[in-house]
Design a protein around this motif. Structure first.
Motif, PDB file in Angstrom:
ATOM      1  N   HIS C  49       9.857  80.891 -45.961  1.00 30.41           N
ATOM      2  CA  HIS C  49       9.598  79.606 -45.508  1.00 30.41           C
ATOM      3  C   HIS C  49       9.525  79.646 -43.797  1.00 30.41           C
ATOM      4  O   HIS C  49       9.747  78.707 -43.099  1.00 30.41           O
ATOM      5  CB  HIS C  49      10.742  78.627 -45.959  1.00 30.41           C
ATOM      6  N   ARG C  50       9.512  80.930 -43.397  1.00 31.52           N
ATOM      7  CA  ARG C  50       9.520  81.379 -41.993  1.00 31.52           C
ATOM      8  C   ARG C  50      10.570  80.327 -41.187  1.00 31.52           C
ATOM      9  O   ARG C  50      10.228  79.750 -40.385  1.00 31.52           O
ATOM     10  CB  ARG C  50       7.989  80.817 -41.330  1.00 31.52           C
ATOM     11  N   LEU C  51      11.664  80.534 -41.667  1.00 30.37           N
ATOM     12  CA  LEU C  51      12.929  80.026 -41.180  1.00 30.37           C
ATOM     13  C   LEU C  51      13.132  80.551 -39.567  1.00 30.37           C
ATOM     14  O   LEU C  51      12.893  81.902 -39.465  1.00 30.37           O
ATOM     15  CB  LEU C  51      14.102  80.060 -41.748  1.00 30.37           C
ATOM     16  N   CYS C  52      13.319  79.783 -38.464  1.00 32.76           N
ATOM     17  CA  CYS C  52      13.523  80.235 -37.076  1.00 32.76           C
ATOM     18  C   CYS C  52      14.675  80.989 -37.207  1.00 32.76           C
ATOM     19  O   CYS C  52      15.793  80.445 -37.778  1.00 32.76           O
ATOM     20  CB  CYS C  52      13.265  78.833 -36.203  1.00 32.76           C
ATOM     21  N   THR C  53      14.967  82.156 -36.698  1.00 28.58           N
ATOM     22  CA  THR C  53      15.933  82.939 -36.227  1.00 28.58           C
ATOM     23  C   THR C  53      16.181  83.173 -34.911  1.00 28.58           C
ATOM     24  O   THR C  53      15.229  83.674 -34.264  1.00 28.58           O
ATOM     25  CB  THR C  53      16.141  84.008 -37.479  1.00 28.58           C
ATOM     26  N   THR C  54      17.350  83.630 -34.605  1.00 27.39           N
ATOM     27  CA  THR C  54      17.755  84.530 -33.430  1.00 27.39           C
ATOM     28  C   THR C  54      17.107  85.816 -33.380  1.00 27.39           C
ATOM     29  O   THR C  54      17.174  86.352 -34.531  1.00 27.39           O
ATOM     30  CB  THR C  54      18.971  84.327 -32.947  1.00 27.39           C
ATOM     31  N   LYS C  55      16.710  86.224 -32.266  1.00 23.75           N
ATOM     32  CA  LYS C  55      15.964  87.578 -32.511  1.00 23.75           C
ATOM     33  C   LYS C  55      17.113  88.779 -32.372  1.00 23.75           C
ATOM     34  O   LYS C  55      18.253  88.506 -31.834  1.00 23.75           O
ATOM     35  CB  LYS C  55      15.468  87.874 -31.033  1.00 23.75           C
ATOM     36  N   ARG C  56      16.770  89.488 -33.513  1.00 21.37           N
ATOM     37  CA  ARG C  56      17.951  90.403 -33.583  1.00 21.37           C
ATOM     38  C   ARG C  56      17.781  91.830 -32.746  1.00 21.37           C
ATOM     39  O   ARG C  56      16.746  92.240 -32.532  1.00 21.37           O
ATOM     40  CB  ARG C  56      17.758  91.196 -35.023  1.00 21.37           C
ATOM     41  N   LYS C  57      18.874  92.354 -32.101  1.00 22.58           N
ATOM     42  CA  LYS C  57      18.697  93.476 -31.224  1.00 22.58           C
ATOM     43  C   LYS C  57      18.566  94.482 -32.317  1.00 22.58           C
ATOM     44  O   LYS C  57      18.873  94.636 -33.467  1.00 22.58           O
ATOM     45  CB  LYS C  57      19.961  93.625 -30.387  1.00 22.58           C
ATOM     46  N   ARG C  58      18.101  95.696 -31.783  1.00 24.37           N
ATOM     47  CA  ARG C  58      17.970  96.888 -32.585  1.00 24.37           C
ATOM     48  C   ARG C  58      19.099  97.430 -33.155  1.00 24.37           C
ATOM     49  O   ARG C  58      20.087  97.774 -32.651  1.00 24.37           O
ATOM     50  CB  ARG C  58      17.215  98.091 -31.630  1.00 24.37           C
TER      51      ARG C  58
END
Lengths: 337, 423, 338
Positions: C49-58
């Motif tokens: 559902h393409r939920l918006c998420t915070t970007k994960r660091k590597r």
């Protein structure tokens, strides 16, 4: 023991196969209504677009799993593909190519269409030798494409642009099973032309064309689609390790050609080849009509590992072709002009 | 024809011809029956049939048209299906051989000369009057003999047999030839071929084949019948009513089964087991098998076109419609055939090998008629092959002339002795 | 007072009153999955559902942190993104599919507020943002709700019927709106344009008849309905856009907004202020697909099928007829060019 063997060798395998086909058709087309779930790596057509399907055919698994970038594919994700390939092979070796002849619902539908044509008295078509050899290659091409195209969607080969996502599951888009099998659950929604963009228009039109070809082809030629089936090609790669085997003793063969004459697929090599022991070719669907039609004792055998379960016998041949048999077969003497 | 023959002369020829023929039949039959003790009782029917070989009082032909055939490539099922009766007229009479010499060179195959003589004089088995004589274009002699037959204003029909049976083209050609043959049969007999009649014909012939296979199986089990009797049984298939033939063979099989149970065998325990192959021994020319068995051998299997090649293979049909039945019948008369007319003929080697193994054969006797090119040329290949299996072969060249008994006896005795010593 | 000054005062009063009612019916607060255009690169999307998420660091492990942007306004495309200062009275509640309270917080991404929570279970997460304030003599209770479906096929599809049922939390959330599920909903469910759905606003767990419910689609269409006596309002989603051929995509998610509000008599005290009326307002936002059959045509496929059937059958019939003619001869060209 000998009596059991004799009874089996005299049996009418074609009739047995007819009933097994009906049972497996119900299983693979309506199975999930009975809450049966067999898995996602089946060596036969069991289309998930059909709500009643008890599993999915392995080709979908392949197409979905090939849709990964190389970096994932050659690492742990690739192991996942190997395990599903492993379960496919395990399913497959149980019955070898008899999955095609006894269990595939698409094959069953073609056999029913053939029976209809038989009733109507219309002559069947056969490929001549040259066309036979040439057309046999199409299924390998389809098999390779259904591996390569999803890979090309997820990766860029040789720096070429990635193939559009519209080509996802390329074989499913043109497969006639996707349209036909849901019909048996009353679902006609798979028969459409998708006007989203050019690619989808072409692919869905191709699917409809293939569907029309399927119906007409299997009407005039016995098991037309099986000639071009990539599942058959994939199965043939593992056919040598099958548990169920079809073998021939070349010395006993008189090359009378009865076997290739009754063969639904029109395989000539079963009659002409007098040196090989394993006579399952890439087109063979192990329906065992050849074994039924062979009048030489012990020439063609159906084996499980190395144990013979069904052999060609003289007595069996004559019983099936019924010279003594019930008088219903023979019209009375007076009718003969 | 070299010279036309007046009606008078023709009648005289015919009369003397039939007298000589009948005498030959009587003499040979006496040899076959009387020289051997303990013939199975069921063989009496066959002996009777041969006694009345030329008489034509067999009621089963009445009211039906007769189609005469030669060789093993004429499909019998199709002839039955149009309501006619097939009779194979390959002749074995020296009397007719002498007549035929008038038309053909002296070095021709005696079978062909004999058949031509019989056709010319109208002395055919069962005194039949065929509406069609089918001449397959197999060996050179048969082909050219057919031309003579046309000059004699007999209704000959050339059946084109392809020179090979391995290629797709040959098979398609043969299918077309058979289809045209069916049309010819329909026009000659006035009956149309139908599904029911062809199906019935196929099953009728299949029943005869089943009985023959059972007969062979019994011969494999134990030596309960002489080879000369076996050859007579299959020879009767040429001209006898098929359903009656099947019935009588079934009775013979029952008797042989009883013999096996009671352990009544023919020949001596150490008789060398012989496989006969080559140019066919056709009644009344039974001198070779009779001689072999008189001298102590036992003919256990014959790879002749008058015996196993003719009846062995079966027809398998996938869909019981004419579009499949007719090609099925056609294929059966082409594909398993081991006639040396076809090249390559590896199937013949394999068939002989199978016969040697199945019947525990000690020696092979290869008969060639003088003038028969095909069998002569194949003798080398077959001989080498059989030698490689460790079996010795004797090559005999003969013809219908009854005067070479002495020479034959000497050679056969020597061969049989060598086989006995090997054992 | 002069007439003009009286007019001005009335006008000013009106504006004051209007500004007091600034956050009234045409300005619902809602939770959105879509980031503002200039912040699109700072976040990523996850799942079906393409939920918006915070970007994960590597290399970062742990549960995905799903975020929902706080927006205000009835237009799905143009509603503004809010920044909630610490003084505004708000609380967030996030409940996991197993009805357990999950730790959630409101954080700040480059000047805009988002509700963030960790996502590590399969099923529907209920996310609430409750804002209360007293203005005049009315207590404004605004509940922004989002039902976010988290699913991955490799976790299987167990107990689907049970898991997709709507859940309400009347003890904590006084007024929320619930979407009634269709019979064949499963974890792969999406609303599509053309579908009919029923929405039920619930006050303290009970349906409320006779209050207005409004549906707004992405490109600006809106429809207002009143709940019937069972408390339900039914809407049919329509297609209110026509994209260019090259932009057509059956899988593009369009967003919609449903909100409902009403005022009731109730007295009480909130944070030291008295109130005589309570104004409840709730919203729900989710995504929908273009119509299921929009780009497909059964009629065309039937035409193609019949035509190709006729052509192939005719081809075979003609071939079989021609076969009956006699064999044709090969012809060689006798021309020799000199």
């Amino acid at each position: 023991m000998n009596n059991i063997r004799k009874w089996i060798n005299n049996a009418n395998v074609s009739r047995f196969r007819f009933w097994v086909q009906i049972l497996t058709f119900i299983l693979f087309v309506y199975g999930s209504y009975f809450l049966i779930h067999i898995g996602q790596n089946l060596p036969t057509f069991a289309c998930p677009y059909n709500p009643g399907s008890p599993g999915t055919c392995f080709l979908i698994s392949v197409q979905h799993q090939m849709h990964t970038p190389f970096s994932s594919l050659f690492s742990w994700r690739g192991l996942g593909f190997l395990t599903s390939l492993g379960s496919f092979v395990l399913f497959f070796v149980l019955f070898n190519k008899a999955w095609c002849g006894f269990m595939c619902p698409l094959g069953t539908i073609q056999d029913w269409i053939t029976k209809l044509r038989n009733r109507l008295g219309i002559r069947f078509s056969n490929y001549d030798e040259r066309s036979f050899k040439r057309l046999s290659w199409i299924k390998y091409v389809l098999l390779v494409l259904l591996f390569l195209i999803p890979l090309a969607i997820a990766n860029s080969f040789f720096g070429l642009p990635k193939v559009s996502h519209n080509m996802m599951s390329p074989f499913c888009q043109i497969c006639p099973a996707r349209i036909i099998l849901p019909l048996f659950s009353g679902d006609t929604s798979q028969m459409f032309i998708n006007f989203t963009n050019t690619t989808t228009i072409v692919m869905s039109s191709l699917a409809i064309l293939v569907l029309a070809l399927f119906f007409v082809g299997s009407f005039v030629k016995k098991r037309f689609f099986c000639f071009f089936c990539p599942m058959s090609a994939l199965q043939y790669l593992f056919s040598r390790i099958g548990i169920l085997r079809l073998t021939k003793v070349g010395d006993k063969c008189t090359r009378c050609g009865n076997c290739s004459r009754v063969c639904d697929m029109g395989i000539l090599s079963i009659a002409e080849d007098i040196t090989s022991v394993n006579v399952v070719t890439d087109n063979c669907m192990m329906c065992f009509k050849c074994v039924e039609a062979c009048p030489e004792e012990g020439c063609l055998d159906v084996k499980v590992f190395n144990f013979k379960i069904f052999s060609s016998t003289e007595e069996g041949f004559f019983k099936r072709y019924n010279p003594d048999g019930d008088s219903k077969e023979l019209p009375p003497l007076n009718s003969k002009k | 024809m070299q010279h036309s023959v007046s009606k008078d002369r023709f009648e005289r020829m015919r009369k003397t011809g039939s007298i000589h023929y009948s005498m030959e039949i009587k003499k040979n039959l006496a040899e076959i029956v009387d020289k051997f003790p303990d013939n199975p009782k069921s063989m009496q029917y066959f002996y009777d049939r041969y006694e009345h070989f030329l008489s034509g009082d067999d009621s089963s032909f009445k009211g039906k048209k007769v189609v005469a055939s030669m060789c093993i490539h004429v499909p019998l099922e199709l002839i039955y299906a149009v309501g006619a009766v097939p009779v194979r007229i390959c002749a074995g009479a020296y009397a007719m051989d002498q007549i035929g010499t008038e038309f053909l060179p002296a070095k021709t195959c005696p079978l062909v000369k004999s058949t031509l003589g019989a056709i010319y004089l109208d002395i055919l088995p069962g005194n039949i009057d065929p509406v069609l004589i089918v001449n397959p274009a197999t060996c050179d002699q048969k082909k050219k003999m057919g031309e003579m037959g046309e000059e004699l204003s007999k209704p000959l029909y050339l059946l084109e047999v392809p020179p090979t049976k391995d290629t797709e083209e040959a098979r398609r050609y043969w299918h077309r030839v058979i289809k045209r043959f069916v049309k010819k049969l329909e026009s000659v007999t006035g009956n149309k071929i139908t599904r029911r009649s062809l199906k019935r014909a196929i099953k009728m012939v299949a029943k005869a084949q089943a009985e023959y296979r059972r007969f062979n199986q019994l011969r494999k089990t134990a030596p309960v019948i002489y080879g000369k009797d076996a050859i007579l049984v299959t020879n009767a298939y040429f001209f006898d009513d098929i359903e009656r033939w099947t019935q009588k063979v079934s009775e013979l099989n029952d008797e042989l089964e009883k013999r096996i149970e009671q352990k009544i065998y023919v020949g001596k325990p150490h008789s060398p087991r012989i496989l006969l192959t080559g140019s066919p021994s056709i009644f009344p020319n039974m001198k070779l098998p009779v001689l072999i068995e008189e001298l102590g051998g036992l003919v256990v299997y014959e790879e002749f076109c008058s015996t196993s090649r003719m009846i062995w293979d079966t027809v398998a049909v996938d869909e019981w419609f004419l579009y499949d039945m007719i090609p099925a019948v056609a294929d059966r008369y082409l594909k398993p055939s081991t006639c040396p007319n076809f090249t390559p003929n590896n199937d013949r080697k394999r068939k002989i090998a199978k016969g040697i193994e199945d019947f525990s054969v000690d020696g092979v006797i290869y008969q060639t008629f003088s003038g028969c090119q095909l069998y002569d040329m194949e003798s080398r290949m077959v001989g080498n092959f059989v030698e490689s299996m460790g079996i010795s072969t004797l090559f005999i060249e003969s013809d219908y002339n009854p005067d070479d008994f002495g020479q034959l006896t000497t050679r056969l005795e020597a061969f049989l002795d060598s086989l006995k010593n090997k054992k | 007072m002069k007439n003009s000054t009286r007019l001005f005062w009335y006008f000013f009063l009106a504006i004051l009153l209007a500004s007091a009612d600034m956050r009234a019916s045409d300005k619902p607060v809602w939770l959105s999955n879509v980031p503002p255009a200039h912040l699109k690169k700072s976040v990523s999307s996850y799942g079906m559902h393409r939920l918006c998420t915070t970007k994960r660091k590597r290399g970062e492990r742990g549960a995905i942190k799903v975020i929902q942007w706080v927006r205000e306004g009835a237009s799905v495309e143009h509603a503004r993104y809010l920044f909630l200062s610490d003084t505004a009275g708000y609380r967030t509640f996030v409940f996991s599919p197993h009805k357990k309270k999950v730790r959630s917080k409101v954080i700040n991404i480059k000047g805009k507020s988002v509700v963030e929570y960790p996502d590590n279970e399969e099923g529907y997460y209920n996310v609430y943002l409750v804002m209360k304030r007293v203005s005049g003599d009315t207590l404004y209770v605004d509940v922004a709700k989002a039902e976010l479906l988290s699913h991955s096929c490799r976790n299987g599809h167990k107990n689907v019927r049970k898991e997709v049922k709507p859940k309400i939390y009347p003890e904590v959330i006084t007024f929320e709106i619930v979407r009634e599920r269709h019979l064949n909903e499963d974890f792969h469910f999406f609303i599509a344009s053309g579908d009919r759905f029923t929405y039920k606003p619930m006050l303290n767990g009970k349906p409320v008849p006779g209050i207005p419910v409004t549906l707004c689609t992405e490109k600006g269409w809106s429809k207002k309905e009143s709940t019937d006596k069972t408390g339900k309002a039914e809407f049919q989603f329509i297609q209110d856009y026509f994209t260019h051929w090259s932009e057509m995509n059956r899988r593009k998610i369009y967003y919609y907004l449903i909100y409902s509000e009403f005022t009731t008599d109730k007295s009480g005290k909130f944070q030291g202020q008295d109130y005589r009326y309570v104004h409840y307002s709730t919203s729900l936002s989710d995504g929908y697909f273009p119509s299921r059959t929009m780009y497909t045509s059964l009629v065309w496929s039937l035409i193609v099928f019949v035509v190709s059937l006729i052509v192939i059958v005719a081809g075979i019939a003609i071939f079989r007829e021609r076969r009956k003619k006699p064999y044709k001869e090969y012809i060689f060209d006798e021309n020799e060019d000199e």
